[in-house]
Write an enzyme that holds these catalytic residues in place. Sequence first.
Site, PDB file in Angstrom:
ATOM      1  CG  HIS A 176      -2.019  -1.134   1.247  1.00  0.00           C
ATOM      2  ND1 HIS A 176      -2.662  -1.379   0.217  1.00  0.00           N
ATOM      3  CD2 HIS A 176      -2.362  -1.905   2.370  1.00  0.00           C
ATOM      4  CE1 HIS A 176      -3.497  -2.383   0.174  1.00  0.00           C
ATOM      5  NE2 HIS A 176      -3.191  -2.592   1.579  1.00  0.00           N
ATOM      6  CG  ASP A 213      -2.983  -8.100   0.846  1.00  0.00           C
ATOM      7  OD1 ASP A 213      -2.513  -8.589   1.410  1.00  0.00           O
ATOM      8  OD2 ASP A 213      -4.194  -7.452   1.540  1.00  0.00           O
ATOM      9  CG  HIS A 215      -6.496  -5.014   1.868  1.00  0.00           C
ATOM     10  ND1 HIS A 215      -6.345  -5.761   3.319  1.00  0.00           N
ATOM     11  CD2 HIS A 215      -7.583  -4.632   2.737  1.00  0.00           C
ATOM     12  CE1 HIS A 215      -7.048  -6.080   3.868  1.00  0.00           C
ATOM     13  NE2 HIS A 215      -7.858  -5.156   4.038  1.00  0.00           N
ATOM     14  CG  ASP A 306      -5.314 -10.056   3.336  1.00  0.00           C
ATOM     15  OD1 ASP A 306      -4.962 -10.336   2.252  1.00  0.00           O
ATOM     16  OD2 ASP A 306      -4.904  -8.580   3.401  1.00  0.00           O
ATOM     17  CE1 TYR A 346      -2.298  -7.500   8.989  1.00  0.00           C
ATOM     18  CE2 TYR A 346      -4.203  -8.301   6.916  1.00  0.00           C
ATOM     19  CZ  TYR A 346      -2.954  -7.662   7.736  1.00  0.00           C
ATOM     20  OH  TYR A 346      -2.059  -6.402   6.940  1.00  0.00           O
TER      21      TYR A 346
END
Length: 709
Positions: A176, A213, A215, A306, A346
Amino acid sequence: MGHFRPDPPLTPTAPPSPRMASTVAKTLSSEVSLLLADVMAFRTGLIYDEQMMNYNLLWDYPVCSIEKPERLSTSYEKLKYYGLVERCIPLPYREAIEEEIALVHSLDYIEAVKSTASMNVDELKTFSHKYDAVYFHPNSYHCAKVALGASLQLVDAVMLGEVQNGMALVRPPGHHSQKSEACGFCIFNNVAIAAKYAEKTYRTKRILIVDWDVHHGQGIQYIFEEDPSVLYFSWHRYEEQQFWPHLKDSDYSAVGKGKGVGFNINIPWNKIGMENADYLAAFFYILLPMAYEFNPELVLVSAGFDAVIGDPEGEMRATPECFAHLTHLLMPLAKGKLCVVLEGGYNLRSLSESVCMTARVLLGDPVPPLVGEMVPCTSAIESIQNARAVHQPYWNVLKNQDCAFIKDPSTIGIEEDGSQSSTATTAEEKEVTTVFTVSQGFDEFMDSHMKKVLVLTPRVRTAVSGCGEKLTILDQCLQVEKKKITMEEVGILISGGDCAELKDEYLLLSLGKIFPLIDKIMKREVRNGIAVSSTLSSGAFAARYSTTVRASRVLLLLLGETDIPTDVKEDEKILVVQVYGNQVEKKQSKYYIPISWKKDNEWDGDLLSSLFEIILPLAYGFKPELVILAVGSNIRIQEVTLAHLTHFLQVLAEGRILVISQASDLVETLVSSLLGNPLAAMSSFVLQQENALVLVKLRRELKQHWKLL
Ligand SMILES: [Zn+2]
C-alpha cells in the site's frame, strides 16, 4: 520424428549441477540417489529474522491492532512444525540502504520515516495519523529496512541462481505504501522496490507482480501504472468501492496509463465469500494467458494471506491449499524464478497454514486436492469477464475471444437515477461468511480440513519403463521392469475383447511397460511415470486399466490422431480430451471432447490457451485421481510446450500423472518436467485467430454438460 523444434534450439534449463548430481548419485545406493535427485532439483530460499518482530502498536488504535508481531512468529513456527524450514536454504537478511529505498520513495519521505526512530509515543501518534491506517514505533524504520533488505536478498539469490525460488517472511508489509506516503500498515513498498532493484541490478526487462493479498496494492499500481516493463495483477475485495481503500482506481477499468496502458490488471471482488474456484478462474481466464504473452523474466508475489477463510479483513472463503495451486500455476513462468514476499494475513491459523502450503509447492511437493464444488460465483465471473473485456484491445491472446462487458463500465455502480447501486454484500451474506471468524470452532474446522488436504509425498518422484538407459537424466528416475501382457488380459478391458488392435503385438509390448507404472503410481510408491509406446492407442487401454485397478476417475489427454474405442468415450469414469490438427470433425459427447485445430501448424499457444480455458477448468470439476497424457509423434508443437503442459497437468490428482510418448526423443524433456525442473521459456505465445474461434465455440457447447470454472 515429426515434431517441430524451436529455432534457435532451446533446451530446458538443466537442474542445478546435474553433473554433480549424477556423479554422486552413481556412488550411492539407488534409493538414496533418487532422494538426492529430489533435493538437488528444488532449491528454495527462506528469509526470516526475529528482528522484524521488534515493533508493535503503542496506543489504542483499533484499525491497526491486527498487524502484530505474532503474524511472523506463528508463520515461522508452523513452517518448523511441518519440517519445512530445514528443507529450505536459509538466506541471510540485511538492512536495505537509502539508495535502494529511494528507487521508489522520495527523499523527504525517507527522512520523515527516519525521524520516527527518536520520537516519543505522542509524537509517533501524531505522525502516524497523517497517514491512512498505519502506525509507527521507534523500531519501525529499522524493521522496514530489514523487511526491504530481506526482499532484495531474495531477488539476488534467485537472479544469481543460488536458489530456484524462495519466500521472504517480512513485516512491515509493503504494497500500500506510495512514493511519499505510508499506508495500510505499509512503510516501504518491498515488492515494488524489489522490481526496480531487479531492473537496475540485473537489467530485467519484464517483471510480473502477482498480488494475491485481499487488499488492492494501490501503491504498486501507482508506482508502475505508466511502466510497460512491469505487469501488475491484483485481485481485491472492492464491493463497488465500499471497501478500503475506497478507490475508483481499484476497479477493473484502471488498466494503466501512457506507455503502461494494458499492464495493470485489477480484478475487483464485489462480494465477500470468494472461494477457491473464483481465484482459479481469475488465474485461468486472465492472469495465465496474459502472463504467457507478457513472458516475464522474474515473478514477484505480493503474498498476503488475508484472502483465506477466517481472515477478519478479507471475509473470503478460499482454503489454504488453494495457494499451493496458485503457486504451482506460477512456477512455469520466468524459468521458475519466483520470489514470494509476505504482505497481509491476520487470522494466524489461516495465515500460517497458507504460508506452509505455498512453501511446500515451492519445494516441489505434490499439490493437495481442492475440496468443494469448482464453480465460480456470478459476481466473480462478472469481474473476470469485465477485466477481460477492458484488456481485450491490449492483448493478442484476448483478441478473438468472447470478451463482452457484462455491465457497461461507464455506468457500473451507478443506478439510472444516479444513486450508487447496492451490490455490496448484505448483512445476511456477511453472517454466513464470518461464521468462522467469530466462532470458537475455527481451529476445529481447520484441524479437520487440514487432515483432508495434507497428502503423503511418494518417496520416489518419477518412474520410467522402457525408455532406454542412455540419458543421464534417467539416473534420477526409478527404472520399472516391464511385464508380459497377454491378449486375453487386455481383451477384457475394452469392447468385450473384440478390439482389432489387440492383434498388434507392439501394443501388448507397450502395455507391458505402462501397466506396472500405473500400479506403482496408484499405490503411491511413485508420484509420476513415463513410458515410450509405439502406438498412441495405448492411451485408451491405459485409462481403462487404471479404472479397473484403483482410479475412480481418469483424465486422458491425447495429443494426436488415433481412434478411441466407443466404450471408452462413453465411460463416465474417463474424461477424454483429444487435441489434434487434421480438421477431421469428431462427434463430441459429455466425456469425449475433441479439439480439432482449424490452423494445423505451430499450435503451441493454442494448446496452452485450450489448457487454461477448457482443459484445466473441466478437469478441476471432474477431479481425476490419475492423469494420463499421451503424446503422438507427429504433432506440430515444440518440446518446450510439452514441458509446460506436463508441469500444469501435475496440479491435478496430487501430481499423479502417467506420460506416454510415441517419440523416444521427447523423453528427456518430458522427464525433466516430471522431475519438477525449471522450464525454459516458450519462444512465443500466440493464439491463432482460426483456433481461437474453435475454443469459443467449444466453450459454448461444453456449458450444456459442464459447470465450467
Ligand atoms: Zn491485505
